[in-house]
Design a protein around this motif. Structure first.
Motif, PDB file in Angstrom:
ATOM      1  N   ASP A  81       0.813  -1.217   0.000  1.00 58.46           N
ATOM      2  CA  ASP A  81       0.000   0.000   0.000  1.00 58.46           C
ATOM      3  C   ASP A  81       0.843   1.263   0.000  1.00 58.46           C
ATOM      4  N   SER A 100      -1.372 -13.361  -3.336  1.00 54.23           N
ATOM      5  CA  SER A 100      -2.809 -13.623  -3.211  1.00 54.23           C
ATOM      6  C   SER A 100      -3.567 -12.898  -4.311  1.00 54.23           C
ATOM      7  N   GLU A 101      -4.834 -13.258  -4.446  1.00 57.67           N
ATOM      8  CA  GLU A 101      -5.681 -12.589  -5.428  1.00 57.67           C
ATOM      9  C   GLU A 101      -5.793 -11.101  -5.134  1.00 57.67           C
ATOM     10  N   ASP A 102      -5.947 -10.787  -3.842  1.00 56.83           N
ATOM     11  CA  ASP A 102      -6.052  -9.380  -3.441  1.00 56.83           C
ATOM     12  C   ASP A 102      -4.765  -8.627  -3.757  1.00 56.83           C
ATOM     13  N   LEU A 103      -3.620  -9.265  -3.523  1.00 56.80           N
ATOM     14  CA  LEU A 103      -2.334  -8.636  -3.794  1.00 56.80           C
ATOM     15  C   LEU A 103      -2.162  -8.387  -5.292  1.00 56.80           C
ATOM     16  N   LYS A 105      -4.489  -7.910  -7.414  1.00 56.27           N
ATOM     17  CA  LYS A 105      -5.389  -6.824  -7.795  1.00 56.27           C
ATOM     18  C   LYS A 105      -4.750  -5.467  -7.505  1.00 56.27           C
ATOM     19  N   LYS A 106      -4.102  -5.371  -6.356  1.00 55.86           N
ATOM     20  CA  LYS A 106      -3.441  -4.105  -6.009  1.00 55.86           C
ATOM     21  C   LYS A 106      -2.305  -3.802  -6.971  1.00 55.86           C
ATOM     22  N   SER A 109      -4.021  -2.665 -10.199  1.00 51.59           N
ATOM     23  CA  SER A 109      -4.696  -1.366 -10.113  1.00 51.59           C
ATOM     24  C   SER A 109      -3.705  -0.209 -10.083  1.00 51.59           C
TER      25      SER A 109
END
Length: 554
Positions: A81, A100-103, A105-106, A109
């Protein structure tokens, strides 16, 4: 050009040596470099990081980074972040399956590029440095030179192994390089860290005795003093022994200095009270860190200001210095030893975790001058150690000089040193200890503050290290001007003229209670100035002020 490179991972994976090579590369190429190290007191496995701020002008201390060298997944999770859009990650490809999927995505993005190395041996740090050098087109010879500086300390074989890794990585890459091409822009700049330079100025200014008990962030000064082999030193069993042995040294006319952090400083307070009464010159360096008690000991806050201003049993006067720039830190260093001798006073050189451990490139620093003031070479048989005179500073003598002998006592005394309870003598000696610091700024021809952008409407009041970022803020926001307080005691009374007829003061400091604000409001009676409003911006989350933190003032 402004660039922030963050090296992050657990301490045992050589992130310190990696950062050292990175910052030395850019210093050798003539760039201005400034660093910030943040590390947990729980040593193994926890995530530490080095920020290396690089500029061809003035580095900007920012929360967000452009390039990351990541050593493990914990570093990824903690720092993702804090990456700028379009930034770059360099990482071992063995960690990619753990994203991870969330990572992911970041990463997507923010349009972050991920550049990988393939390393199955112990040279992750050199692999990461090598791919960074390739990406930025850093000249090979500069990289090899700095690999030698770090790894040849261990052995020539270690250096050659790391050199081979560098050459292998550079030759095997085929991805597109950055548009930023790093080349030599100036002569190599000297680069050091502040605790080391503090040892240097102390030695250059005739430091004769140093005592300390290791405590973060003050410990490394003892290492540098020992390495110099030029100063008598003692690593004592506690801070009580530290300060008392230093006072014995001062009694014998030796220039003495101690260094500690908060609860170590608390143990010194009774002896400091004795130093005031006996008029022992002593320099005590107090390097602030986050509190209360002993937790978060490796992080930053300006917690100890009140303690530095009132370190012992009240109603006495002493000197408190807090430099406003890196170069001034060197100047204040030797100034503090001079002032202690000249005024036979306690001088507290206030520092903090950021200043103690910061690494930076610096310009040429002028050599110090040594001042010891009134020394009698041939004292008479009637020598008065605590003589009352117009300057209120009594002449000293070197030990073993004929007629030099006297007693320093914690009791009130007369001019010779004899214990007394005479009311008139008590009154005179109390006045003596206070009045020798009267008109301090006129006698020393210095100011207790620095002003920047004086014609602006809003006034920011702060101290180091917040001032470093504040200077950048006011440069880009001309509605603000900046006052940096650097001599806290005695307090420069001309500050009052600056505060008069102002509409708004904004105090910026790194503690919860607003210690600087409360001190200035009380001492200068600011609450009685008509129409003057005071605001504040305070930070107490363990980290220094970044340029982004000042957005709240707009």
């Amino acid at each position: 050009m402004n660039l922030n490179i963050r090296v992050s991972g657990p301490a045992w994976l050589w992130i310190n040596s990696t950062a050292e090579i990175v910052w030395n590369i850019f210093a050798d190429l003539g760039y201005n470099v400034l660093t910030d190290i943040e590390y947990e007191s729980r040593i193994k496995w926890w995530v530490n990081y080095f920020d290396v701020f690089i500029s061809d002008e003035r580095p900007i201390i920012t929360k967000y980074s452009d390039i990351f060298l990541w050593f493990n997944m914990e570093a990824v999770a903690k720092n993702i972040d804090l990456m700028n859009d379009n930034s770059i990650i360099f990482i071992n490809d063995k960690f990619l399956p753990s994203f991870s999927e969330d990572l992911n995505k970041k990463v997507s993005s923010k349009n972050i590029q991920v550049k990988t190395i393939t390393s199955t041996d112990k040279y992750d740090n050199t692999y990461l440095i090598s791919i960074l050098a390739y990406f930025l087109s850093i000249p090979d010879e500069i990289v090899v030179d700095n690999l030698r500086k770090v790894f040849a300390k261990k052995s020539e074989e270690t250096f050659l192994e790391n050199k081979w890794v560098f050459e292998k990585v550079v030759n095997e890459q085929n991805f597109e390089k950055s548009n930023i091409k790093i080349s030599k822009i100036w002569e190599a700049k000297p680069f050091s860290y502040w605790n080391k330079l503090l040892a240097t100025w102390a030695i250059d200014t005739w430091l004769e005795y140093y005592s300390a008990y290791p405590m973060t962030p003050a410990s490394s000064i003892l290492t540098e003093i020992i390495k110099s082999k030029k100063v008598t030193y003692l690593q004592a069993e506690d801070e009580i022994a530290v300060i008392n042995t230093a006072l014995w040294a001062s009694f014998t006319w030796a220039r003495a200095m101690v260094w500690t952090s908060w609860w170590g400083f608390a143990l010194m307070t009774e002896a400091l009270s004795f130093a005031v009464q006996a008029e022992f010159p002593i320099t005590a360096v107090l390097s602030m860190r986050a509190w209360p008690s002993t937790w978060t000991p490796t992080f930053f806050e300006q917690w100890d200001l009140n303690c530095a201003l009132n370190p012992t049993f009240w109603d006495f006067n002493h000197i408190v210095l807090y430099p406003s720039s890196l170069e001034e830190a060197y100047y204040f260093g030797w100034l503090s030893l001079n002032l202690a001798d000249k005024y036979q006073s306690v001088v507290i050189f206030l520092m903090d975790k950021q200043l103690s451990e910061i690494h930076w490139t610096y310009e040429k620093i002028l050599p110090p001058k040594i001042e010891r003031w009134v020394i009698l070479e041939n004292p008479s048989e009637d020598y008065k150690r605590y003589e009352l005179n117009e300057s209120w500073v009594s002449p000293r003598v070197v030990v073993w000089t004929k007629n030099w002998d006297f007693i320093s006592t914690s009791y009130e005394h007369d001019e010779y040193w004899a214990t007394t309870e005479d009311t008139e003598m008590k009154k005179l000696m109390t006045e003596k200890r206070f009045k020798k610091l009267e008109n301090f700024f006129k006698k020393e021809w210095i100011k207790g503050y620095e002003l920047i952008n004086e014609n602006a409407k809003k006034l920011i009041v702060t101290m180091w290290p917040n001032s470093y970022v504040a200077k950048e803020f006011v440069k880009n926001n001309p509605d603000f001007w900046l006052l940096i307080v650097k001599i806290l005691k005695p307090l420069d009374e001309t500050l009052l003229d600056i505060f008069k007829n102002r509409e708004e003061l904004i105090f910026v400091e790194s503690n919860y209670s607003g210690q600087l604000e409360n001190y200035l409001v009380k001492e200068l009676w600011l609450k009685f100035i008509p129409n003057l409003k005071t605001k504040n911006l305070r930070k107490y989350d363990l980290y220094p002020f970044y340029i982004e933190d000042f957005n709240e003032l707009k």
